[in-house]
Design an enzyme around this catalytic site. Structure first.
Site, short mmCIF file in Angstrom:
data_model
loop_
_atom_site.label_atom_id
_atom_site.label_comp_id
_atom_site.label_asym_id
_atom_site.label_seq_id
_atom_site.Cartn_x
_atom_site.Cartn_y
_atom_site.Cartn_z
N LYS A 125 29.63 33.12 43.60
CA LYS A 125 30.48 34.28 43.86
C LYS A 125 31.13 34.06 45.22
O LYS A 125 30.61 33.30 46.05
CB LYS A 125 29.65 35.57 43.89
P1 NAD Z 1 39.31 45.98 39.58
O1 NAD Z 1 39.55 45.79 41.04
O2 NAD Z 1 40.36 45.56 38.62
O3 NAD Z 1 38.97 47.53 39.26
C1 NAD Z 1 37.96 48.22 39.93
C2 NAD Z 1 38.10 49.70 39.61
O4 NAD Z 1 37.00 50.40 40.20
C3 NAD Z 1 39.36 50.34 40.17
O5 NAD Z 1 39.84 51.30 39.24
C4 NAD Z 1 38.87 51.04 41.42
O6 NAD Z 1 39.70 52.12 41.81
C5 NAD Z 1 37.50 51.49 40.99
N1 NAD Z 1 36.58 51.71 42.10
C6 NAD Z 1 36.40 50.96 43.20
N2 NAD Z 1 35.48 51.52 44.01
C7 NAD Z 1 35.07 52.64 43.40
C8 NAD Z 1 34.14 53.65 43.71
N3 NAD Z 1 33.48 53.62 44.88
N4 NAD Z 1 33.95 54.66 42.83
C9 NAD Z 1 34.64 54.69 41.67
N5 NAD Z 1 35.54 53.78 41.31
C10 NAD Z 1 35.75 52.76 42.17
O7 NAD Z 1 37.93 45.23 39.28
P2 NAD Z 1 37.38 44.71 37.88
O8 NAD Z 1 37.73 43.27 37.75
O9 NAD Z 1 37.74 45.66 36.82
O10 NAD Z 1 35.81 44.75 38.16
C11 NAD Z 1 35.04 45.95 38.02
C12 NAD Z 1 33.58 45.59 37.95
O11 NAD Z 1 33.37 44.70 36.85
C13 NAD Z 1 33.02 44.84 39.17
O12 NAD Z 1 31.67 45.22 39.34
C14 NAD Z 1 33.08 43.39 38.75
O13 NAD Z 1 32.17 42.58 39.45
C15 NAD Z 1 32.71 43.53 37.28
N6 NAD Z 1 33.11 42.41 36.44
C16 NAD Z 1 34.41 42.03 36.37
C17 NAD Z 1 34.75 40.96 35.54
C18 NAD Z 1 36.19 40.54 35.38
O14 NAD Z 1 36.46 39.70 34.50
N7 NAD Z 1 37.14 41.08 36.12
C19 NAD Z 1 33.76 40.28 34.83
C20 NAD Z 1 32.44 40.71 34.91
C21 NAD Z 1 32.13 41.78 35.73
#
Ligand code: NAD
Length: 435
Positions: A125
């Protein structure tokens, strides 16, 4: 953040992010989960001790020029937790809370996730402790290229392959791919995944994590004997993962009653229309303010009376302080580490069915693996092939975890760790301890 004293500062300062409370940090959660799995499965102490540590961690300073000519410097990180089963794999996050312990935890979870899915990668990461909203697009590109240059010693298609995570996207992946390729003197598409299709990205990668989350919810509903069109769903986080999951689940017939982003959320008992919310978000930048629903806070969203809760934002949102208020029957962890170790026990005791992150959100890394394979072979698949193979891998992994949980009377999380940690341990014992 260090600001060059000779040049004027620009923009607002980093948003204040309070440190996690004791017992609620991602690293404490990850270690407690590993220790519990090690005890349950009788893991060899030497391997257990090895797995409690990241293999290597690089801390870098990322200086870059702002549009007004001033210089900013943010701390950046790249951690390899384990590479015994293959090259390191894991996302890059831009968020003010990014720090070494958080990145170590996320890298550890990646190790187990890849092993559970049967993908030949280890866990990595990375991230920069920056508030992306404070940067212009040009500043974001300069910062990204400098960060990529700083972590060059660690990354490469056979070493470590980054991907998008919170606040990073396919454009950022294309800048990293280009920076790496410029240094090599030729194009190296396989150095990152989650990049645009025009430079070697995979069809289906953009929505893969959300699609996988949907498959894991469907597998769970099947086990519980509940129809897809009978359930209400609440989703915290309306980004790449949560936003598209809302759309997919809505299209599949679920009633999506609540969604939120960092600024707040929306609730409508009769169900929300993700397409209309997307149109509103495109204009307003946030989901709040959409007229077709009631406004709610993120805390309220977590406690809504619904069948399936999907935390899809950040870690540590369900803790011992609110776990007894969660009314959902199923929690499917799209985010990494949204439930602390203590809260997980409370939910389990209350009979809440938790699909753990290292299983639930592995769709992203699974299609990243497909992308890497396609890049190396320079032979690309159809979207249908990608989605079919994703579904087959995830459903098989779910079945394995579910069976072990039933056989040994474990939670799904304990069973998932047992399988993930077990596969990594087996690889360690097979290869032996060097020298
Ligand atoms: P992103 O940046 O596209 O979206 C994150 C979302 O969470 C946004 O809508 C943001 O406003 C919201 N957010 C941020 N802080 C917040 C809070 N304190 N309270 C409520 N909402 C909040 O990110 P993403 O890629 O969608 O990732 C989201 C989660 O999924 C993370 O934990 C990431 O590690 C996990 N994840 C992502 C992927 C991927 O392929 N992108 C894969 C596996 C896991």
């Amino acid at each position: 953040m260090v600001v060059d004293p000779n040049e004027p500062a620009r923009g607002a300062p980093l948003a204040e992010v309070p440190p996690p409370r004791p017992g609620e940090s991602a690293w404490e959660t990850a270690l407690a989960q590993l220790d519990e799995a090690a005890e349950l499965m009788g893991l060899a102490p030497g391997v257990h001790e090895t797995l409690r540590h990241a293999k290597r961690a690089l801390i870098v300073s990322v200086p870059f020029r702002m549009d007004d000519g001033s210089t900013r410097v943010y701390p950046g990180y790249r951690v390899h937790h384990n590479v015994t089963r293959g090259p390191a794999k894991g996302g890059i996050r831009y968020h003010p809370s990014v720090g070494l312990d958080e990145v170590k935890a996320l890298a550890m979870w990646m190790t187990w996730k890849c092993a559970i899915a049967g993908i030949p990668f280890g866990g990595a990461k990375g991230g920069v402790a920056v508030d992306r909203k404070q940067l212009s697009r040009a500043e974001l590109e300069r910062m990204t290229r400098r960060y990529a240059s700083e972590i060059l010693p660690l990354i490469g298609p056979e070493r470590d392959i980054p991907a998008p995570d919170m606040n990073t996207d396919e454009e950022i992946m294309s800048w990293i791919m280009d920076t790496y390729s410029q240094n090599q003197g030729y194009s190296v598409p396989g150095v990152v995944t989650g990049k645009p299709v025009s430079i070697g990205g995979s069809k289906g990668r953009g929505g893969a994590t959300s699609r996988g989350v949907m498959y894991m919810i469907f597998s769970t509903l099947k086990k519980l004997g509940v129809g897809i069109d009978e359930v209400s769903v609440a989703i915290q986080g309306y980004g790449k993962v949560g936003g598209f999951a809302a759309q997919l689940l809505h299209d599949a017939g679920c009633r999506v009653v609540a969604v939120s982003d960092v600024e707040g959320g929306l609730y409508r008992d009769r169900g929300l229309d993700p397409e209309a919310i997307n149109r509103h978000k495109k204009e307003a930048g946030v989901v709040a303010g959409y007229v077709g629903a009631d406004g709610i806070t993120n805390e309220e969203l977590l406690e809504i009376d619904c069948d399936v809760l999907v935390p899809a934002a950040i870690e540590g949102v369900i803790t011992a302080r609110n776990a007894d208020k969660i009314r959902a029957k199923v929690v499917c962890e799209a985010a990494n580490g949204p439930i602390t170790f203590e809260a997980d026990k409370i939910l389990h005791d209350r009979g809440v069915f938790v699909v753990p992150d290292i299983l639930a959100n592995s769709g992203g890394v699974t299609v990243s693996y497909f992308e890497w394979v396609q890049d190396i072979q320079a032979y690309f698949w159809t979207e249908e092939e990608v989605n079919d193979r994703l579904r087959a891998i995830m459903e098989a992994a779910y079945e394995e975890v579910y069976q072990l949980a039933s056989d040994k009377n474990l939670s799904l999380r304990q069973a998932a760790h047992w399988i993930g940690v077990g596969r990594v341990a087996e690889a360690h014992l097979t290869r032996g301890l060097f020298p």
